[in-house]
Motif scaffolding. Structure first.
Motif, mmCIF file in Angstrom:
data_model
loop_
_atom_site.group_PDB
_atom_site.id
_atom_site.type_symbol
_atom_site.label_atom_id
_atom_site.label_comp_id
_atom_site.label_asym_id
_atom_site.label_seq_id
_atom_site.Cartn_x
_atom_site.Cartn_y
_atom_site.Cartn_z
ATOM 1 N N ALA A 227 16.621 12.133 11.850
ATOM 2 C CA ALA A 227 16.706 13.376 11.898
ATOM 3 C C ALA A 227 15.892 14.286 11.075
ATOM 4 N N ARG A 228 15.446 15.484 11.395
ATOM 5 C CA ARG A 228 14.735 16.407 10.344
ATOM 6 C C ARG A 228 15.422 17.579 10.191
ATOM 7 N N LEU A 229 16.482 17.773 11.083
ATOM 8 C CA LEU A 229 17.065 19.171 10.822
ATOM 9 C C LEU A 229 18.112 18.998 9.272
ATOM 10 N N PRO A 230 18.568 20.127 8.769
ATOM 11 C CA PRO A 230 19.223 20.039 7.636
ATOM 12 C C PRO A 230 20.947 19.813 7.920
ATOM 13 N N LEU A 231 21.317 18.952 6.880
ATOM 14 C CA LEU A 231 22.807 18.610 7.264
ATOM 15 C C LEU A 231 23.549 18.833 6.012
ATOM 16 N N LEU A 232 24.873 19.403 6.093
ATOM 17 C CA LEU A 232 25.785 19.406 5.085
ATOM 18 C C LEU A 232 27.067 18.573 5.403
ATOM 19 N N ALA A 233 27.147 17.483 4.779
ATOM 20 C CA ALA A 233 28.460 16.656 4.768
ATOM 21 C C ALA A 233 29.554 17.089 3.873
ATOM 22 N N VAL A 234 30.684 17.284 4.384
ATOM 23 C CA VAL A 234 31.650 17.926 3.396
ATOM 24 C C VAL A 234 32.772 16.927 3.599
ATOM 25 N N GLY A 235 33.570 16.434 2.577
ATOM 26 C CA GLY A 235 34.523 15.280 2.623
ATOM 27 C C GLY A 235 35.254 15.293 1.540
ATOM 28 N N GLY A 236 36.421 14.528 1.530
ATOM 29 C CA GLY A 236 37.252 14.434 0.456
ATOM 30 C C GLY A 236 37.482 13.010 -0.118
ATOM 31 N N THR A 237 37.598 12.673 -1.418
ATOM 32 C CA THR A 237 37.891 11.509 -2.035
ATOM 33 C C THR A 237 39.106 10.767 -1.455
#
Length: 511
Positions: A227-237
Protein backbone atom coordinates in the motif's frame (compact mmCIF):
# COMPACT_ATOMS: atom_id res chain seq x y z
CA UNK A 1 -25.86 20.18 8.43
CA UNK A 2 -28.34 17.61 7.15
CA UNK A 3 -28.59 13.85 7.52
CA UNK A 4 -30.56 11.65 5.17
CA UNK A 5 -30.79 7.94 4.40
CA UNK A 6 -30.15 6.76 0.87
CA UNK A 7 -29.72 3.42 -0.89
CA UNK A 8 -26.31 2.91 -2.48
CA UNK A 9 -26.40 0.18 -5.14
CA UNK A 10 -23.94 -2.68 -4.79
CA UNK A 11 -22.50 -4.16 -8.02
CA UNK A 12 -25.35 -6.70 -8.18
CA UNK A 13 -27.97 -4.05 -7.47
CA UNK A 14 -28.44 -4.80 -3.76
CA UNK A 15 -29.47 -1.51 -2.10
CA UNK A 16 -27.15 -0.75 0.83
CA UNK A 17 -28.76 1.45 3.49
CA UNK A 18 -26.54 4.48 4.01
CA UNK A 19 -26.83 7.54 6.24
CA UNK A 20 -25.26 10.65 4.70
CA UNK A 21 -24.51 13.72 6.81
CA UNK A 22 -23.44 16.81 4.87
CA UNK A 23 -21.97 20.04 6.19
CA UNK A 24 -23.73 23.30 5.54
CA UNK A 25 -22.87 25.00 2.27
CA UNK A 26 -22.64 23.86 -1.31
CA UNK A 27 -18.93 23.50 -2.03
CA UNK A 28 -17.59 19.97 -2.64
CA UNK A 29 -16.14 18.24 0.41
CA UNK A 30 -13.88 15.31 1.27
CA UNK A 31 -15.80 12.30 2.57
CA UNK A 32 -15.43 9.77 5.36
CA UNK A 33 -17.03 6.35 4.77
CA UNK A 34 -17.82 3.88 7.57
CA UNK A 35 -19.20 0.47 6.60
CA UNK A 36 -20.43 -1.46 9.63
CA UNK A 37 -22.37 -4.58 10.65
CA UNK A 38 -23.27 -3.05 14.01
CA UNK A 39 -25.95 -0.62 12.84
CA UNK A 40 -25.40 2.66 11.02
CA UNK A 41 -27.67 4.52 13.46
CA UNK A 42 -25.05 4.12 16.20
CA UNK A 43 -22.77 6.43 14.18
CA UNK A 44 -25.13 9.42 13.89
CA UNK A 45 -23.24 11.51 16.46
CA UNK A 46 -19.93 10.57 14.85
CA UNK A 47 -21.23 11.62 11.42
CA UNK A 48 -22.32 14.97 12.80
CA UNK A 49 -18.87 15.42 14.31
CA UNK A 50 -17.15 14.84 10.97
CA UNK A 51 -19.64 17.14 9.22
CA UNK A 52 -19.02 19.88 11.78
CA UNK A 53 -15.38 19.81 10.68
CA UNK A 54 -16.21 20.07 6.99
CA UNK A 55 -16.38 16.42 5.90
CA UNK A 56 -19.23 14.63 4.19
CA UNK A 57 -19.77 11.62 6.46
CA UNK A 58 -21.41 8.31 5.60
CA UNK A 59 -22.31 5.24 7.67
CA UNK A 60 -23.52 2.18 5.79
CA UNK A 61 -25.04 -1.11 6.94
CA UNK A 62 -23.09 -3.91 5.29
CA UNK A 63 -24.95 -6.44 3.19
CA UNK A 64 -27.36 -8.58 5.18
CA UNK A 65 -27.31 -6.44 8.32
CA UNK A 66 -29.88 -4.04 9.75
CA UNK A 67 -31.22 -1.91 6.87
CA UNK A 68 -29.32 -3.61 4.03
CA UNK A 69 -30.81 -6.74 2.40
CA UNK A 70 -28.80 -9.72 1.23
CA UNK A 71 -26.83 -12.52 2.84
CA UNK A 72 -24.58 -11.73 5.83
CA UNK A 73 -21.35 -13.71 5.51
CA UNK A 74 -18.80 -12.33 8.00
CA UNK A 75 -15.35 -11.82 6.48
CA UNK A 76 -16.31 -13.93 3.45
CA UNK A 77 -18.99 -11.82 1.86
CA UNK A 78 -19.01 -8.85 -0.45
CA UNK A 79 -17.13 -6.32 1.68
CA UNK A 80 -14.45 -5.61 -0.92
CA UNK A 81 -16.76 -5.14 -3.90
CA UNK A 82 -19.54 -3.41 -1.94
CA UNK A 83 -16.98 -1.05 -0.45
CA UNK A 84 -15.51 -0.25 -3.86
CA UNK A 85 -18.97 0.45 -5.28
CA UNK A 86 -19.74 2.75 -2.35
CA UNK A 87 -16.56 4.76 -2.86
CA UNK A 88 -17.31 5.11 -6.57
CA UNK A 89 -20.83 6.30 -5.72
CA UNK A 90 -19.47 8.87 -3.25
CA UNK A 91 -17.06 10.32 -5.78
CA UNK A 92 -19.88 10.70 -8.32
CA UNK A 93 -21.92 12.95 -6.00
CA UNK A 94 -22.05 16.71 -6.48
CA UNK A 95 -21.10 17.27 -2.84
CA UNK A 96 -17.87 15.24 -3.18
CA UNK A 97 -14.49 16.72 -4.06
CA UNK A 98 -13.23 13.21 -4.89
CA UNK A 99 -11.24 12.62 -1.68
CA UNK A 100 -12.34 9.72 0.53
CA UNK A 101 -11.16 8.38 3.89
CA UNK A 102 -12.25 4.80 4.67
CA UNK A 103 -12.68 4.49 8.44
CA UNK A 104 -13.93 1.95 10.92
CA UNK A 105 -13.48 0.11 14.18
CA UNK A 106 -13.29 -3.67 14.73
CA UNK A 107 -15.19 -5.39 11.87
CA UNK A 108 -15.75 -1.97 10.28
CA UNK A 109 -11.95 -1.58 10.19
CA UNK A 110 -11.85 -4.86 8.27
CA UNK A 111 -14.30 -3.37 5.78
CA UNK A 112 -12.15 -0.26 5.38
CA UNK A 113 -8.97 -2.27 4.90
CA UNK A 114 -10.27 -4.76 2.35
CA UNK A 115 -11.59 -1.82 0.31
CA UNK A 116 -8.25 -0.02 0.54
CA UNK A 117 -6.26 -3.15 -0.28
CA UNK A 118 -8.27 -4.27 -3.31
CA UNK A 119 -6.63 -5.93 -6.29
CA UNK A 120 -4.06 -3.84 -8.19
CA UNK A 121 -6.40 -3.69 -11.22
CA UNK A 122 -9.18 -2.05 -9.18
CA UNK A 123 -11.33 0.33 -11.18
CA UNK A 124 -10.51 4.04 -10.91
CA UNK A 125 -12.33 5.76 -8.06
CA UNK A 126 -12.90 2.60 -6.04
CA UNK A 127 -9.97 2.93 -3.62
CA UNK A 128 -9.83 5.37 -0.70
CA UNK A 129 -7.15 8.02 -0.31
CA UNK A 130 -6.46 7.18 3.36
CA UNK A 131 -7.51 4.62 5.98
CA UNK A 132 -8.33 4.87 9.68
CA UNK A 133 -8.37 1.35 11.17
CA UNK A 134 -9.23 1.19 14.88
CA UNK A 135 -8.85 -2.12 16.79
CA UNK A 136 -8.92 -3.91 13.43
CA UNK A 137 -10.42 -7.39 13.22
CA UNK A 138 -8.23 -8.34 10.26
CA UNK A 139 -9.92 -11.55 9.17
CA UNK A 140 -11.72 -14.75 10.06
CA UNK A 141 -8.58 -16.71 10.98
CA UNK A 142 -7.08 -13.80 12.94
CA UNK A 143 -10.17 -13.43 15.08
CA UNK A 144 -10.63 -17.17 15.62
CA UNK A 145 -7.11 -18.05 16.77
CA UNK A 146 -4.11 -16.55 18.47
CA UNK A 147 -1.01 -16.13 16.28
CA UNK A 148 0.44 -19.11 18.17
CA UNK A 149 -2.51 -21.35 17.33
CA UNK A 150 -4.92 -21.70 20.31
CA UNK A 151 -8.58 -20.98 19.66
CA UNK A 152 -10.25 -17.84 21.08
CA UNK A 153 -13.31 -19.60 22.40
CA UNK A 154 -15.11 -17.12 24.67
CA UNK A 155 -14.72 -14.10 22.37
CA UNK A 156 -15.83 -15.96 19.25
CA UNK A 157 -18.79 -17.63 20.97
CA UNK A 158 -19.85 -14.23 22.26
CA UNK A 159 -19.51 -12.51 18.89
CA UNK A 160 -21.31 -15.24 16.97
CA UNK A 161 -24.11 -15.41 19.51
CA UNK A 162 -24.52 -11.63 19.30
CA UNK A 163 -24.07 -11.05 15.56
CA UNK A 164 -23.74 -14.28 13.60
CA UNK A 165 -26.45 -15.53 11.24
CA UNK A 166 -28.88 -12.72 12.02
CA UNK A 167 -29.81 -9.34 10.59
CA UNK A 168 -29.56 -7.40 13.86
CA UNK A 169 -27.47 -7.69 17.03
CA UNK A 170 -28.08 -9.08 20.51
CA UNK A 171 -25.05 -8.08 22.64
CA UNK A 172 -26.25 -10.00 25.73
CA UNK A 173 -26.96 -13.27 23.93
CA UNK A 174 -24.01 -15.25 25.32
CA UNK A 175 -24.56 -13.97 28.88
CA UNK A 176 -28.16 -15.18 28.74
CA UNK A 177 -27.10 -18.50 27.26
CA UNK A 178 -24.55 -19.02 30.04
CA UNK A 179 -27.13 -18.12 32.68
CA UNK A 180 -29.34 -20.83 31.21
CA UNK A 181 -26.49 -23.29 30.64
CA UNK A 182 -23.43 -22.47 32.84
CA UNK A 183 -21.29 -25.26 31.34
CA UNK A 184 -22.05 -24.27 27.79
CA UNK A 185 -18.45 -23.48 26.80
CA UNK A 186 -17.30 -26.90 28.05
CA UNK A 187 -19.25 -28.52 25.22
CA UNK A 188 -17.30 -30.93 23.00
CA UNK A 189 -16.62 -30.90 20.18
CA UNK A 190 -16.29 -27.14 19.82
CA UNK A 191 -17.20 -27.32 16.14
CA UNK A 192 -20.71 -28.41 17.24
CA UNK A 193 -21.08 -25.89 20.05
CA UNK A 194 -23.60 -23.98 17.93
CA UNK A 195 -26.06 -26.85 18.29
CA UNK A 196 -26.04 -26.37 22.05
CA UNK A 197 -26.15 -22.59 21.68
CA UNK A 198 -29.25 -22.99 19.54
CA UNK A 199 -31.07 -24.54 22.48
CA UNK A 200 -30.47 -21.36 24.52
CA UNK A 201 -30.77 -18.77 21.76
CA UNK A 202 -33.72 -20.25 19.91
CA UNK A 203 -32.01 -19.77 16.54
CA UNK A 204 -29.44 -21.62 14.47
CA UNK A 205 -25.83 -20.64 13.77
CA UNK A 206 -24.99 -22.47 10.54
CA UNK A 207 -21.85 -20.40 9.89
CA UNK A 208 -20.17 -21.45 13.17
CA UNK A 209 -18.24 -24.47 11.79
CA UNK A 210 -16.84 -22.35 8.94
CA UNK A 211 -15.21 -20.05 11.45
CA UNK A 212 -12.88 -22.84 12.54
CA UNK A 213 -12.15 -23.97 9.00
CA UNK A 214 -10.32 -20.69 8.31
CA UNK A 215 -6.57 -21.20 8.68
CA UNK A 216 -4.83 -18.61 6.52
CA UNK A 217 -3.84 -15.49 8.42
CA UNK A 218 -1.71 -12.47 7.62
CA UNK A 219 -3.28 -11.76 4.24
CA UNK A 220 -4.21 -8.14 4.91
CA UNK A 221 -0.89 -7.43 6.59
CA UNK A 222 0.93 -8.80 3.53
CA UNK A 223 -1.22 -6.70 1.20
CA UNK A 224 -0.56 -3.67 3.37
CA UNK A 225 3.13 -3.90 2.54
CA UNK A 226 2.28 -2.88 -1.04
CA UNK A 227 0.00 0.00 0.00
CA UNK A 228 1.06 3.58 -0.62
CA UNK A 229 -1.86 5.44 0.95
CA UNK A 230 -1.64 6.74 4.55
CA UNK A 231 -2.76 4.57 7.48
CA UNK A 232 -3.75 5.48 11.02
CA UNK A 233 -3.84 2.32 13.16
CA UNK A 234 -5.47 2.80 16.57
CA UNK A 235 -5.54 0.20 19.31
CA UNK A 236 -5.25 -0.52 23.00
CA UNK A 237 -2.76 -2.52 25.00
CA UNK A 238 -5.74 -4.26 26.66
CA UNK A 239 -7.42 -5.06 23.34
CA UNK A 240 -7.29 -8.70 22.09
CA UNK A 241 -6.36 -7.44 18.62
CA UNK A 242 -3.49 -5.21 19.82
CA UNK A 243 -0.86 -7.35 18.11
CA UNK A 244 -2.78 -7.32 14.83
CA UNK A 245 -2.96 -3.53 15.07
CA UNK A 246 0.79 -3.29 15.63
CA UNK A 247 1.54 -5.81 12.86
CA UNK A 248 -0.60 -3.88 10.38
CA UNK A 249 1.22 -0.64 11.25
CA UNK A 250 4.65 -2.24 11.19
CA UNK A 251 4.15 -3.86 7.78
CA UNK A 252 2.35 -0.97 6.03
CA UNK A 253 4.02 0.32 2.88
CA UNK A 254 2.79 3.91 2.96
CA UNK A 255 2.90 6.60 5.66
CA UNK A 256 1.79 4.78 8.81
CA UNK A 257 0.92 6.03 12.26
CA UNK A 258 0.21 4.01 15.41
CA UNK A 259 -1.75 5.16 18.44
CA UNK A 260 -1.73 2.51 21.17
CA UNK A 261 -3.46 3.62 24.36
CA UNK A 262 -4.19 1.90 27.70
CA UNK A 263 -7.58 0.78 26.43
CA UNK A 264 -9.63 -2.29 25.65
CA UNK A 265 -11.64 -2.98 22.50
CA UNK A 266 -13.95 0.01 23.05
CA UNK A 267 -10.98 2.39 23.20
CA UNK A 268 -11.81 5.60 25.08
CA UNK A 269 -15.50 4.63 25.25
CA UNK A 270 -14.56 1.97 27.80
CA UNK A 271 -15.77 3.20 31.24
CA UNK A 272 -12.57 1.76 32.73
CA UNK A 273 -10.38 3.96 30.54
CA UNK A 274 -8.23 6.08 32.87
CA UNK A 275 -9.03 9.79 32.78
CA UNK A 276 -5.39 10.84 32.55
CA UNK A 277 -4.92 8.76 29.40
CA UNK A 278 -7.99 10.00 27.58
CA UNK A 279 -7.49 11.34 24.08
CA UNK A 280 -10.04 13.19 21.98
CA UNK A 281 -10.00 10.61 19.22
CA UNK A 282 -12.50 12.50 17.08
CA UNK A 283 -10.36 15.62 16.98
CA UNK A 284 -7.24 13.56 16.31
CA UNK A 285 -8.93 11.68 13.46
CA UNK A 286 -10.00 14.96 11.83
CA UNK A 287 -6.56 16.51 12.09
CA UNK A 288 -4.89 13.34 10.78
CA UNK A 289 -7.35 13.02 7.89
CA UNK A 290 -6.70 16.59 6.81
CA UNK A 291 -2.95 16.07 6.91
CA UNK A 292 -3.22 12.74 5.06
CA UNK A 293 -5.45 14.09 2.28
CA UNK A 294 -3.24 17.16 1.86
CA UNK A 295 -0.14 14.98 1.52
CA UNK A 296 1.48 16.58 4.57
CA UNK A 297 2.38 13.38 6.43
CA UNK A 298 6.02 12.39 6.48
CA UNK A 299 6.54 9.21 4.41
CA UNK A 300 7.62 7.29 7.50
CA UNK A 301 6.29 4.89 10.11
CA UNK A 302 5.96 6.15 13.67
CA UNK A 303 3.50 6.59 16.51
CA UNK A 304 2.98 6.55 20.25
CA UNK A 305 2.34 4.08 23.08
CA UNK A 306 0.73 5.15 26.35
CA UNK A 307 2.59 4.32 29.54
CA UNK A 308 -0.48 2.90 31.23
CA UNK A 309 -2.69 5.40 33.02
CA UNK A 310 0.22 7.73 33.84
CA UNK A 311 -0.86 10.23 31.20
CA UNK A 312 2.57 9.98 29.56
CA UNK A 313 3.22 8.71 26.04
CA UNK A 314 6.30 7.14 24.54
CA UNK A 315 7.43 7.30 20.94
CA UNK A 316 6.89 4.04 19.06
CA UNK A 317 9.86 4.70 16.81
CA UNK A 318 12.49 6.40 18.97
CA UNK A 319 15.75 4.53 18.23
CA UNK A 320 17.34 3.14 21.36
CA UNK A 321 14.57 4.51 23.56
CA UNK A 322 13.69 1.01 24.80
CA UNK A 323 15.90 -1.95 25.55
CA UNK A 324 14.99 -5.54 26.22
CA UNK A 325 15.91 -6.62 29.74
CA UNK A 326 15.95 -10.31 30.71
CA UNK A 327 14.48 -11.39 34.06
CA UNK A 328 15.87 -14.92 34.49
CA UNK A 329 13.82 -17.61 36.21
CA UNK A 330 15.16 -19.04 39.44
CA UNK A 331 17.22 -15.92 40.15
CA UNK A 332 16.98 -13.72 43.26
CA UNK A 333 17.13 -10.64 41.02
CA UNK A 334 14.76 -12.03 38.40
CA UNK A 335 11.78 -14.31 39.04
CA UNK A 336 11.97 -16.67 42.01
CA UNK A 337 10.29 -20.04 41.59
CA UNK A 338 7.53 -20.41 44.19
CA UNK A 339 6.26 -23.84 43.15
CA UNK A 340 5.12 -25.85 40.16
CA UNK A 341 8.37 -26.59 38.34
CA UNK A 342 6.45 -29.81 37.72
CA UNK A 343 2.69 -29.55 37.38
CA UNK A 344 -0.34 -31.20 35.81
CA UNK A 345 -2.28 -29.48 33.03
CA UNK A 346 -5.69 -31.11 33.34
CA UNK A 347 -8.34 -29.96 30.82
CA UNK A 348 -11.05 -31.15 33.20
CA UNK A 349 -9.69 -28.68 35.79
CA UNK A 350 -8.15 -25.94 33.63
CA UNK A 351 -6.50 -22.75 34.81
CA UNK A 352 -9.20 -20.15 34.24
CA UNK A 353 -8.82 -16.93 32.33
CA UNK A 354 -11.44 -15.18 34.46
CA UNK A 355 -9.72 -15.75 37.82
CA UNK A 356 -6.45 -14.13 38.89
CA UNK A 357 -6.24 -16.13 42.14
CA UNK A 358 -3.35 -18.60 42.33
CA UNK A 359 -3.03 -21.80 44.38
CA UNK A 360 -1.14 -21.57 47.66
CA UNK A 361 2.08 -23.48 48.19
CA UNK A 362 1.31 -27.09 49.07
CA UNK A 363 -1.88 -27.23 47.02
CA UNK A 364 -2.11 -29.32 43.88
CA UNK A 365 0.16 -27.66 41.30
CA UNK A 366 -1.75 -26.78 38.14
CA UNK A 367 0.79 -24.19 36.95
CA UNK A 368 4.33 -22.98 37.44
CA UNK A 369 4.36 -19.88 39.64
CA UNK A 370 7.17 -17.31 39.88
CA UNK A 371 7.53 -13.97 41.65
CA UNK A 372 9.95 -11.06 41.42
CA UNK A 373 11.30 -8.98 44.31
CA UNK A 374 9.72 -5.53 44.73
CA UNK A 375 10.86 -3.02 42.15
CA UNK A 376 13.42 -0.70 43.75
CA UNK A 377 12.31 2.19 41.54
CA UNK A 378 9.53 2.95 39.04
CA UNK A 379 9.72 1.02 35.79
CA UNK A 380 8.44 2.16 32.39
CA UNK A 381 7.70 -0.52 29.76
CA UNK A 382 7.03 0.25 26.10
CA UNK A 383 7.32 -2.33 23.34
CA UNK A 384 7.16 -6.06 22.68
CA UNK A 385 7.56 -8.50 25.58
CA UNK A 386 8.14 -12.25 25.53
CA UNK A 387 8.80 -15.26 27.74
CA UNK A 388 11.45 -17.71 26.60
CA UNK A 389 11.01 -20.97 28.43
CA UNK A 390 12.63 -24.40 28.47
CA UNK A 391 9.81 -26.89 28.96
CA UNK A 392 8.71 -30.49 28.64
CA UNK A 393 5.24 -32.01 28.08
CA UNK A 394 4.27 -35.68 27.93
CA UNK A 395 1.67 -34.94 25.23
CA UNK A 396 2.11 -34.79 21.44
CA UNK A 397 0.36 -31.40 21.36
CA UNK A 398 0.53 -28.93 24.24
CA UNK A 399 -0.44 -25.32 24.81
CA UNK A 400 1.78 -23.07 26.89
CA UNK A 401 0.06 -20.06 28.43
CA UNK A 402 2.05 -17.34 30.19
CA UNK A 403 0.24 -14.74 32.29
CA UNK A 404 2.10 -11.82 33.80
CA UNK A 405 0.47 -9.90 36.66
CA UNK A 406 1.60 -6.76 38.47
CA UNK A 407 1.11 -6.89 42.24
CA UNK A 408 1.11 -3.50 43.95
CA UNK A 409 2.65 -3.15 47.44
CA UNK A 410 -0.72 -4.05 49.00
CA UNK A 411 -0.92 -7.23 46.90
CA UNK A 412 -3.67 -6.07 44.56
CA UNK A 413 -3.36 -7.90 41.23
CA UNK A 414 -3.49 -6.08 37.90
CA UNK A 415 -3.13 -8.00 34.60
CA UNK A 416 0.00 -6.90 32.76
CA UNK A 417 0.58 -9.26 29.82
CA UNK A 418 -0.53 -12.59 28.41
CA UNK A 419 0.50 -14.96 25.64
CA UNK A 420 -0.28 -18.50 24.56
CA UNK A 421 1.28 -20.76 21.94
CA UNK A 422 0.69 -24.33 20.78
CA UNK A 423 3.56 -26.76 20.27
CA UNK A 424 3.54 -30.17 18.69
CA UNK A 425 6.44 -32.55 19.04
CA UNK A 426 7.64 -35.84 20.52
CA UNK A 427 6.21 -36.36 24.03
CA UNK A 428 8.82 -35.93 26.74
CA UNK A 429 11.26 -33.96 24.61
CA UNK A 430 12.57 -30.72 26.09
CA UNK A 431 11.95 -27.66 23.97
CA UNK A 432 12.89 -23.99 24.01
CA UNK A 433 9.70 -22.01 23.35
CA UNK A 434 9.15 -18.30 22.88
CA UNK A 435 5.75 -17.05 24.03
CA UNK A 436 5.04 -13.50 22.74
CA UNK A 437 3.38 -11.41 25.44
CA UNK A 438 2.20 -8.55 23.25
CA UNK A 439 3.11 -4.90 23.13
CA UNK A 440 3.32 -3.36 26.59
CA UNK A 441 2.75 0.23 27.60
CA UNK A 442 2.87 0.56 31.38
CA UNK A 443 4.39 2.52 34.21
CA UNK A 444 4.97 0.33 37.28
CA UNK A 445 5.53 2.12 40.61
CA UNK A 446 8.31 1.23 43.01
CA UNK A 447 7.39 -1.69 45.23
CA UNK A 448 5.53 -3.55 42.45
CA UNK A 449 6.15 -7.28 42.17
CA UNK A 450 5.83 -9.20 38.91
CA UNK A 451 4.06 -12.55 39.11
CA UNK A 452 4.40 -15.02 36.26
CA UNK A 453 2.21 -18.07 35.74
CA UNK A 454 2.95 -20.79 33.20
CA UNK A 455 0.03 -23.13 32.56
CA UNK A 456 -1.37 -25.52 30.00
CA UNK A 457 -4.79 -23.87 29.67
CA UNK A 458 -6.47 -20.45 29.77
CA UNK A 459 -10.16 -21.34 29.74
CA UNK A 460 -12.77 -20.14 28.79
CA UNK A 461 -10.94 -17.39 26.90
CA UNK A 462 -9.21 -20.17 24.96
CA UNK A 463 -10.31 -23.67 24.08
CA UNK A 464 -8.87 -26.52 26.11
CA UNK A 465 -6.11 -28.53 24.47
CA UNK A 466 -7.16 -32.22 24.76
CA UNK A 467 -3.50 -33.43 24.86
CA UNK A 468 -4.36 -36.35 22.59
CA UNK A 469 -2.97 -34.86 19.39
CA UNK A 470 -6.52 -34.42 18.09
CA UNK A 471 -7.64 -31.07 16.68
CA UNK A 472 -9.00 -29.21 19.76
CA UNK A 473 -11.98 -28.00 17.71
CA UNK A 474 -13.06 -31.55 16.93
CA UNK A 475 -11.82 -33.42 20.00
CA UNK A 476 -14.27 -35.21 22.29
CA UNK A 477 -11.78 -36.87 24.66
CA UNK A 478 -9.54 -35.04 27.13
CA UNK A 479 -6.44 -36.22 28.97
CA UNK A 480 -4.19 -34.61 31.61
CA UNK A 481 -0.61 -33.73 30.72
CA UNK A 482 2.46 -33.69 32.94
CA UNK A 483 4.56 -30.57 32.49
CA UNK A 484 8.01 -29.44 33.54
CA UNK A 485 9.47 -25.95 33.45
CA UNK A 486 13.26 -25.75 33.65
CA UNK A 487 14.22 -22.41 35.27
CA UNK A 488 17.68 -22.66 33.77
CA UNK A 489 17.48 -21.22 30.30
CA UNK A 490 14.07 -19.61 30.97
CA UNK A 491 13.53 -15.87 31.31
CA UNK A 492 11.06 -13.04 30.94
CA UNK A 493 12.10 -10.39 28.42
CA UNK A 494 10.64 -6.92 29.00
CA UNK A 495 10.96 -3.70 26.95
CA UNK A 496 12.32 -1.20 29.46
CA UNK A 497 12.30 2.49 28.55
CA UNK A 498 15.92 3.53 28.64
CA UNK A 499 15.45 7.22 27.91
CA UNK A 500 12.53 9.22 29.23
CA UNK A 501 11.64 11.11 26.08
CA UNK A 502 7.92 11.64 26.29
CA UNK A 503 5.78 12.87 23.41
CA UNK A 504 2.30 14.28 22.85
CA UNK A 505 0.02 11.98 20.81
CA UNK A 506 -1.59 14.40 18.37
CA UNK A 507 1.52 16.21 17.05
CA UNK A 508 3.37 12.90 16.75
CA UNK A 509 0.55 11.23 14.84
CA UNK A 510 -0.20 14.10 12.48
CA UNK A 511 3.25 15.18 11.29
Amino acid sequence: MTTRTVSVPAPDGTPLATDVCLPDGTRPRPAVVIRTPYGRHAHRAELRGWAAHGFAALAQDVRGRHGSPGEWRPYRGHERTDGAATLAWVRAQAWSNGEVVAAGSSYAAHCALVTALAAPDAAPGTLPDAVIAAVPALGLAETAREPGGPERLWARAGWWAAHGDRRDSDPDALARALAHDPRLLEHLPIVRLAERLTESLGRELPSWPGLWAARGRGGLVALGATARLPLLAVGGTRDPFAEDTAALWHGWGGPARLLLGPWGHRLTADPAAPARARVNLGALYVRWARAALAGHLEPTRHGVIALGDSGRWHSARAPGASRTVAWPFGSPTGLRLLHGAEFSADPDRPVRSDDLAVPAEGERADRCLLLSPPLPRPLDLAGAAAARINVTADAPCADWAVRLTALDPSGRADPLAFGIVRRTGPPGAAADITVPLGTLGRRLPAGTRLRAEIAGHHFPAHARNPHTGEDPVRATLLAPSRRTVNPRGSALHLPVVARHRHVEPEPEICR
